[in-house]
Motif scaffolding. Structure first.
Motif, short mmCIF file in Angstrom:
data_model
loop_
_atom_site.label_atom_id
_atom_site.label_comp_id
_atom_site.label_asym_id
_atom_site.label_seq_id
_atom_site.Cartn_x
_atom_site.Cartn_y
_atom_site.Cartn_z
N LEU A 113 7.02 -0.05 -2.19
CA LEU A 113 5.63 -0.29 -2.56
C LEU A 113 5.45 -1.86 -2.11
O LEU A 113 4.61 -2.25 -1.57
N LEU A 114 6.33 -2.50 -2.76
CA LEU A 114 6.27 -4.03 -2.78
C LEU A 114 6.39 -4.73 -1.29
O LEU A 114 6.01 -5.67 -0.97
N SER A 115 7.08 -3.83 -0.56
CA SER A 115 7.34 -4.20 1.03
C SER A 115 6.05 -4.26 1.69
O SER A 115 5.83 -4.93 2.80
N LEU A 116 4.93 -3.49 1.14
CA LEU A 116 3.72 -3.44 1.84
C LEU A 116 2.98 -5.05 1.65
O LEU A 116 2.23 -5.35 2.66
N GLY A 117 3.49 -5.85 0.80
CA GLY A 117 2.80 -6.86 0.77
C GLY A 117 1.43 -6.92 -0.21
O GLY A 117 0.82 -5.82 -0.58
N VAL A 118 0.87 -8.22 -0.70
CA VAL A 118 -0.09 -8.27 -1.52
C VAL A 118 -1.42 -7.63 -1.05
O VAL A 118 -2.33 -6.63 -1.77
N TYR A 119 -1.90 -8.05 0.15
CA TYR A 119 -3.18 -7.28 0.65
C TYR A 119 -3.12 -5.71 0.61
O TYR A 119 -3.95 -5.01 0.13
N GLU A 120 -2.28 -5.24 1.21
CA GLU A 120 -2.19 -3.67 1.35
C GLU A 120 -1.77 -3.06 -0.31
O GLU A 120 -2.47 -1.85 -0.33
N MET A 121 -0.93 -3.80 -1.02
CA MET A 121 -1.03 -3.16 -2.33
C MET A 121 -2.39 -3.04 -3.07
O MET A 121 -2.60 -2.24 -3.86
N SER A 122 -3.28 -4.34 -2.79
CA SER A 122 -4.63 -4.36 -3.39
C SER A 122 -5.23 -3.21 -2.95
O SER A 122 -6.24 -2.81 -3.80
N GLN A 123 -5.00 -2.59 -1.96
CA GLN A 123 -5.83 -1.35 -1.52
C GLN A 123 -5.50 -0.07 -2.13
O GLN A 123 -6.00 0.83 -2.03
N VAL A 124 -4.10 -0.17 -2.89
CA VAL A 124 -3.74 0.81 -3.50
C VAL A 124 -4.37 1.17 -4.92
O VAL A 124 -4.44 2.18 -5.32
N PHE A 125 -4.22 0.06 -5.34
CA PHE A 125 -4.49 -0.13 -6.91
C PHE A 125 -6.34 -0.39 -7.11
O PHE A 125 -6.50 -1.72 -6.83
N TYR A 126 -6.97 0.36 -7.58
CA TYR A 126 -8.30 0.21 -7.60
C TYR A 126 -8.81 -1.06 -8.68
O TYR A 126 -8.30 -0.93 -9.83
N GLY A 127 -9.39 -1.80 -8.02
CA GLY A 127 -10.03 -3.11 -9.10
C GLY A 127 -8.97 -4.22 -8.98
O GLY A 127 -9.24 -5.25 -9.59
N SER A 128 -7.93 -4.26 -8.29
CA SER A 128 -6.84 -5.06 -8.20
C SER A 128 -7.31 -6.25 -7.33
O SER A 128 -6.54 -7.36 -7.30
N GLU A 129 -8.19 -5.98 -6.45
CA GLU A 129 -8.41 -6.89 -5.55
C GLU A 129 -9.09 -8.45 -5.99
O GLU A 129 -8.89 -9.43 -5.51
#
Length: 601
Positions: free
Chosen positions: A382-398
């Motif tokens: 998961l962490l290897s995706l980087g912040v931007y792609e991770m923010s698309q995984v977790f709703y509201g985290s943008e």
């Protein structure tokens, strides 16, 4: 001579190399280094070139002064379309690899295609060959550097990927000479996608300036200034970490991914003293990279100290030093790595996920997470995706994703400084401060040549667009000339007039400070056009643009971007939407975007 005029093309589809002449209009308009790579991207790379396409080039170039007898001119810039942002990216590194490339007979390298198996390139005084690199798989960046130097000679200079590159991580980084990371990340994954593990350069042909006597004498006042200037002494002693305490004094170091006005505990500048030895660039009178004598580990720079210390909560120098060392060996951008970890910590804190047990300041868990990222195992997937792609995984985290134009933010909080915020929002590569390096806001006293009628303190709005544009132009000029931005901008030890004098003596043609500013403005404008064509917006994530801190030195401050941008656009000669006008493009000899490519020489 300043320009060799020749570039090396590495085509990994065919496992072949060839040379080509760099068009003289490109050299004259953009000089070398960052200017050259930006110019080549704008004039010759179709806008619809996909990030992961083999046609997406990786461009590497030293500056005009590289390979000459001058000190602090051995670095390089790497440029491509970023897999992190989808936008333009430049990665910068110091050292001697860029100078070696120039001494080997090339102003630039253009890498395209994709190999069927890992290869590495060897460039030896004008000749280039490709070799199998399977024996390098699994090694870290320092091991690869040592192995290739043993194979190709102690005078070879190695640029390589580590294990993070093998795993095709978006924020895998290039590392030069086993020590100097090219940051920010993005270029490393493109080199990895091409399956090019390393580029070894051996260059022994010193580049002679047109007027050697004037050239060398032009460095004398700079050397003398470095010897007596307190800021130069501080950078010599601490590198960029000198700015940690200065930034903290202005409220720019915030804790737990920017939630807290200040971190609960974080090592300060003085905690990274101790017995050290210089790892600075050859012959530089301002050696600003150091390793600890007892452990041979690199002393962390500001990005690692603040990102791991404040944003992630590491509390001891030993833990931050170890986190930084692992990033270097794996070939991981420290800032992007720490941002990803800190962001996931907040997602866990807010119970957007319960799957990962990653708590603020947990030293063992953070170090284990770095290992997992490099191998893409467990939490690292998961962490290897980087912040931007991770923010698309977790709703509201943008809302609390530390990003500007999808690139992880530089670690100093933009809510504390108006000029810093303006730069992070407008930088064509995204939220990294290296594009213009406006460090002046953190200084109590600024160099005489920066002084003006407006207060330079961080919270002041007036004058910040003017000062940012000065820094943009000057740093673009430094990058194209090839002078170390740490010496000339981080430490402010060179003036535009001095740089113009050095360039004039090198190329044998009169260059004024005004001419240099125009070159810088041309580069900034071309980078702006590239950024806009790939979806750039002048903004920060919501937390850093809209949510003021409630306590601390920077309490109740937010960036006044609307006001700043209006003035910034006007000063650049852009329209009210921040688009360079046709009149401005004509003034700078830049073709309109829909007329490219335009150079046919």
């Amino acid at each position: 001579m300043a320009f060799i005029g020749r570039a090396l093309r590495i085509n990994l589809d065919t496992a072949s190399t060839s040379t080509f002449d760099i068009p003289s209009p490109i050299r004259e308009l953009y000089l070398g280094g960052r200017g050259l790579t930006a110019g080549l991207m704008y004039h010759f790379v179709p806008p619809d070139t996909a990030v992961r396409s083999p046609d997406n080039p990786l461009l590497l170039a030293p500056g005009v002064l590289a390979g000459t007898p001058a000190y602090a001119t051995g670095g390089f810039v790497a440029t491509t379309r970023s897999p992190i942002t989808g936008n333009l990216i430049h990665s910068w590194a110091v050292g001697d690899w860029g100078a070696a490339l120039k001494r080997a007979g090339f102003d630039a390298i253009w890498v395209v295609g994709q190999a069927t198996a890992w290869l590495y390139a060897v460039i030896d005084n004008g000749q280039a060959e490709l070799y199998p690199a399977n024996h390098l798989n699994g090694l870290d960046t320092q091991q690869i550097n040592d192995a290739l130097m043993a194979e190709h000679g102690a005078d070879a200079r190695v640029l390589t990927l580590g294990q993070a590159g093998e795993k095709m991580l978006p924020y895998a980084a290039l590392v030069a000479e086993g020590r100097y990371m090219a940051e920010p990340a993005g270029t490393g994954m493109v080199m990895a996608l091409k399956r090019l593990k390393a580029i070894v350069v051996r260059g022994t042909r010193m580049v002679k300036p047109a007027d050697t006597a004037t050239f060398l004498s032009a460095f004398k006042p700079i050397t003398e200034r470095i010897g007596r200037d307190p800021l130069a002494a501080a950078i010599r002693d601490y590198g960029s970490s000198y700015y940690v305490d200065l930034a903290a004094h202005h409220g720019a170091i915030t804790g737990r991914n920017g939630q807290d006005p200040e971190p609960s505990v974080m090592p300060t500048t003085g905690d990274y003293a101790g017995e050290i030895y210089d790892r600075g660039c050859p012959r530089c009178p301002l050696p600003c990279y150091h390793d600890f004598a007892t452990t041979n580990q690199p002393r962390p720079e500001l990005e690692a100290i603040v990102s791991f210390g404040a944003r992630c909560g590491l509390q001891t120098p030993a833990a931050i030093i170890e986190a930084n060392q692992r990033c270097l060996r794996y070939g991981l951008d420290p800032n992007a790595t720490a941002n990803a970890i800190g962001f996931l910590m907040e997602c866990r804190q807010r119970e957007l996920t319960r799957q990962y047990d990653l708590q603020w300041g947990d030293e063992a868990a953070i170090l284990a997470a770095i290992d997992a990222i490099a191998t893409k195992q467990g939490i690292g997937g998961l962490l290897s995706l980087g912040v931007y792609e991770m923010s698309q995984v977790f709703y509201g985290s943008e809302q609390f994703a530390p990003l500007a134009n999808n690139l992880p933010l530089s670690p100093l909080d933009p809510r504390a400084a108006q000029g810093w915020a303006l730069h992070l929002a407008t930088s064509p590569i995204g939220g990294d401060a290296r594009g213009a390096m406006p460090w002046y806001e953190w200084l109590d006293t600024i160099p005489q040549w920066l002084k003006g009628s407006d207060d330079h303190q961080p919270s002041v709005v007036n004058g910040k667009p003017e000062r940012l544009i000065w820094h943009e132009r000057f740093v673009a000029g430094l990058d194209s000339a090839g002078v170390c931005r740490r010496l000339a901008s981080l430490a402010y030890q060179m003036t535009p007039k001095e740089l113009a004098t050095i360039l004039s003596a090198d190329i044998g043609k009169q260059v004024s400070a005004t001419d240099l500013a125009k070159v810088g403005e041309r580069i900034i404008t071309v980078e702006r056009l590239l950024a806009l064509q790939w979806g750039h917006h002048d903004e920060l994530s919501a937390r850093w643009q809209q949510q003021a801190l409630t306590d601390g030195v920077a309490a109740n401050q937010i960036p006044t971007l609307d006001t700043l941008l209006t003035k910034y656009y006007a000063l650049h000669g852009w329209d009210s939407d921040g688009i360079p006008t046709n009149a401005r493009l004509a003034e700078l000899s830049i073709p309109e975007p829909d007329t490219r490519p335009w150079v046919t020489e």
